[in-house]
Each structure stands twice: as structure tokens, then as C-alpha cells.
Design a protein around this motif. Sequence first.
Motif, short mmCIF file in Angstrom:
data_model
loop_
_atom_site.label_atom_id
_atom_site.label_comp_id
_atom_site.label_asym_id
_atom_site.label_seq_id
_atom_site.Cartn_x
_atom_site.Cartn_y
_atom_site.Cartn_z
N ALA A 45 21.29 56.85 -43.94
CA ALA A 45 21.51 55.50 -43.41
C ALA A 45 22.87 55.03 -43.98
O ALA A 45 23.54 54.32 -43.19
CB ALA A 45 20.30 54.65 -43.77
N TRP A 46 22.96 55.23 -45.10
CA TRP A 46 24.36 54.58 -45.84
C TRP A 46 25.40 55.30 -45.02
O TRP A 46 26.38 54.74 -44.97
CB TRP A 46 24.12 55.08 -47.39
N LEU A 47 25.36 56.73 -45.06
CA LEU A 47 26.45 57.42 -44.32
C LEU A 47 26.77 56.84 -42.86
O LEU A 47 27.86 56.87 -42.43
CB LEU A 47 26.32 59.10 -44.43
N TYR A 48 25.65 56.77 -42.17
CA TYR A 48 25.74 56.23 -40.86
C TYR A 48 26.36 54.79 -40.73
O TYR A 48 27.21 54.58 -40.05
CB TYR A 48 24.27 55.92 -40.20
N GLY A 49 26.11 53.95 -41.85
CA GLY A 49 26.92 52.73 -41.85
C GLY A 49 28.25 52.77 -42.30
O GLY A 49 29.18 52.20 -41.42
N ILE A 50 28.57 53.72 -42.93
CA ILE A 50 29.92 54.03 -43.30
C ILE A 50 30.57 54.56 -41.79
O ILE A 50 32.01 54.21 -41.77
CB ILE A 50 30.45 54.88 -44.39
N ALA A 51 30.10 55.41 -41.26
CA ALA A 51 30.61 56.30 -40.19
C ALA A 51 31.03 55.13 -39.01
O ALA A 51 31.89 55.20 -38.21
CB ALA A 51 29.79 57.35 -39.67
N PRO A 59 19.29 71.34 -35.83
CA PRO A 59 18.48 70.25 -36.24
C PRO A 59 18.90 69.29 -37.19
O PRO A 59 19.89 69.74 -38.13
CB PRO A 59 16.86 70.98 -36.69
N ALA A 60 18.47 68.03 -37.13
CA ALA A 60 18.99 67.21 -38.53
C ALA A 60 18.27 67.62 -39.52
O ALA A 60 17.22 68.27 -39.34
CB ALA A 60 18.52 65.83 -37.92
N PRO A 61 18.83 66.91 -40.79
CA PRO A 61 18.25 67.37 -42.04
C PRO A 61 16.79 66.94 -41.99
O PRO A 61 16.41 65.92 -41.32
CB PRO A 61 18.85 66.44 -42.98
N ALA A 62 15.95 67.48 -42.94
CA ALA A 62 14.40 67.23 -43.02
C ALA A 62 14.13 65.91 -43.24
O ALA A 62 13.00 65.60 -42.58
CB ALA A 62 13.94 67.82 -44.28
N GLU A 63 14.81 65.01 -43.83
CA GLU A 63 14.38 63.49 -44.05
C GLU A 63 14.85 62.79 -42.91
O GLU A 63 14.48 61.50 -42.81
CB GLU A 63 15.13 63.12 -45.15
N ALA A 64 15.82 63.34 -41.85
CA ALA A 64 16.30 62.60 -40.60
C ALA A 64 15.21 62.58 -39.59
O ALA A 64 13.97 63.54 -39.69
CB ALA A 64 17.40 63.07 -40.05
N GLU A 65 15.43 61.74 -38.63
CA GLU A 65 14.55 61.82 -37.46
C GLU A 65 14.57 63.08 -36.70
O GLU A 65 15.65 64.01 -36.85
CB GLU A 65 14.79 60.66 -36.29
N PRO A 66 13.40 63.55 -35.78
CA PRO A 66 13.52 65.00 -35.17
C PRO A 66 14.81 64.65 -34.42
O PRO A 66 15.27 63.82 -34.01
CB PRO A 66 12.15 64.64 -34.25
N GLU A 67 15.30 66.12 -34.29
CA GLU A 67 16.60 66.15 -33.42
C GLU A 67 16.68 65.85 -31.99
O GLU A 67 17.58 65.47 -31.65
CB GLU A 67 16.65 67.92 -33.39
N VAL A 68 15.53 65.79 -31.55
CA VAL A 68 15.34 65.10 -30.18
C VAL A 68 15.78 63.60 -30.16
O VAL A 68 16.27 63.21 -29.06
CB VAL A 68 13.92 65.34 -29.65
#
Length: 335
Positions: A63-69, A120-129
Amino acid sequence: MKEAGEGDQVAFEQLTEPHRRELNVHCYRMLGSIEDAEDAVQETFLRAWARLDTFAGRASFRAWLYGIATNACLDMLRRRKSRLWPTDVAGPADLGSEPTRPPTEVAWLQPYPDRLLAVPAPAEAEPEVAVAAKETIELAFLAAIQRLPARQRAVLILRDVLDWSAKDTATTLEMTTAAVNSALQRAHAGLAAHVPPDRDDWLARDRVTAAATEKALLHRLVEAWERTDTTALVTLLRDDARLVMPPRLTWFAGIEAIEHFFRTHVFDARGRGWRLLPTWANRQPAFALYQRAADADEFQPFGIGVLTVDRGAIGELALFADSSLFERFGMPKSL
């Protein structure tokens, strides 16, 4: 995390690289361009490296990376124009009109290869879908949100696509919660004005059946195009279908205008030397289009086509005349 915080760049890369693909998708939604998205993600990692000591762990590292992005994209949008779609810039061309020269001052929305969505997204992320669901990556949605002011676009993506809370969105964008809610309301109104009015209906349909229909239509289009069979090609279209051709402003509406264009400007003017390789872009059926000159031995890249399928027929055919996209789609340099 400890090693990265102590300046271990290898450890930092091990933390960040698993998130690169999904961050690319996020930045593509914000910016409408594959190249701009990659630049934004690279800037995100540079900023994260410089600010790693500020990561307090109150939210996930992802989430921290998403905020920076998101903020990196907003900074880019302050310097660059939003990506456009031909139907937002000009009206439909008259029957028999010659395609105009590509304008140099317009930046166009680009297609996004499904092969870059498939990891797929990383394991701690939401499902790829959830990271790259069809309804949030299709061209109609992307073209619509490019028309929103940048901050409204960011709020819409964080709240509706990533399912962030209003509080987290406000913190990331340095807004009040009330301002976030207001921006989201305005974004919804702006989006409703530019997406197809029956979009919710066709998104709710059976995905398996829809995918089979899309594959069948793509197969029939490939066959008709390679035979240079205009009649067979236009039978795949809705009566109100559109043909758009970024980077050209010219676009055509309706079967009659599209049929005339294909017969006159594609098959009669450019000959019968065409080959198409099926692919997928933005969770939509697509193809790589190759052309062979009369005196040539090989077919050369011409463009990437993307189909928008609605109620069993093609509602829009977008033909991106940009051979540089072929490498992104993993397509051969020639046939």
C-alpha cells in the motif's frame, strides 16, 4: 526490510520487484500509456529507496508503494497531457473521407497486452482478478477515466478499483476525507457521462459465454481479413459499430462507412497481403496485423487491433498503427 533500511540495495529490490507488474497496471490506468507507466514505476522505486526510513509499517509495504506511485503519476500528469481517444477529439468522418495525417500534438491512449496482466500479484496482495479485472482495464473504461481531472482519477482508482478506504485515500493524496468523498462523487458523474449506457448490463453477463463469443468473433475476423473479404468482415459488426485508428483523428461510425473504408483504403489500396496473429489486450480480443508489399518476401508489422464485443457483435474496432507495440505484445518482428 531491516537490511533494505540499512542501505542494502539487493534487499530493497527483493522487496519491490514482486510489485512491479501490478504497479505498472496501476500507473497505466492513471496515465494511459505503457511507456509512461514504466517511467512512473521506476520513479516510484527511486522515491521509495530515498524515503524508506519514513515507512512506519502502519499500512502494508504494498500500500505504501501504491501511494508513492499514485503521487508520481499525478506529478507526471501536471507536466503531460492526458491520453485521448479519437471519438473524444473529433466527430465521425463522412463516408469516403480520406484518413487525416496523425496530429503531432495529441497523445493517444495505448492498449495494454494481456500477457503483462497474466502474472499473479504477490501473495499478500489481492487476487490477480481484482488487480486487473476486465471492467477496470478495458479500453472504454480507460478512455473514460482519462477525461477526468487527474486527482478525481486518482481517487476513483484508489477507492473503486483498489477498494481503499476514504481515510487511507485522503492520507495518500493529502486531502480531507470530505474532499475525497466529494471527488469520488464527481468522478462517478464524469464517468457515467462517457462510458456506454448499458455497460453494467454486459459486464454482468456470463463471462465464460462472453469469452467464447469473443474468441469466435476474433477467429472469424482473422479469416475474413486475410481473405480480404469485406462483406464477411462487416457482418461481424454491430450496425452502430465504430472504427478508430490512433494516431489518426479520423474515425468511422456505422457499417456503411466502415465497409467503404475497408474496401477502398485497406484492401483495394493496400492489396491482399495481410496476416493476423490473435492476441489479447485490456482483457479484450486483439490481433497483431502484418502487411506484405507486392514485391516483398516477408510480412511487416502494421498495427495492433483491439475489439470491443457487445451482444455478440463487434461494437468498436480500434486499430493502433504503431509497430513499436509489437515487442510489448511479444509478437514477431516479421512473418
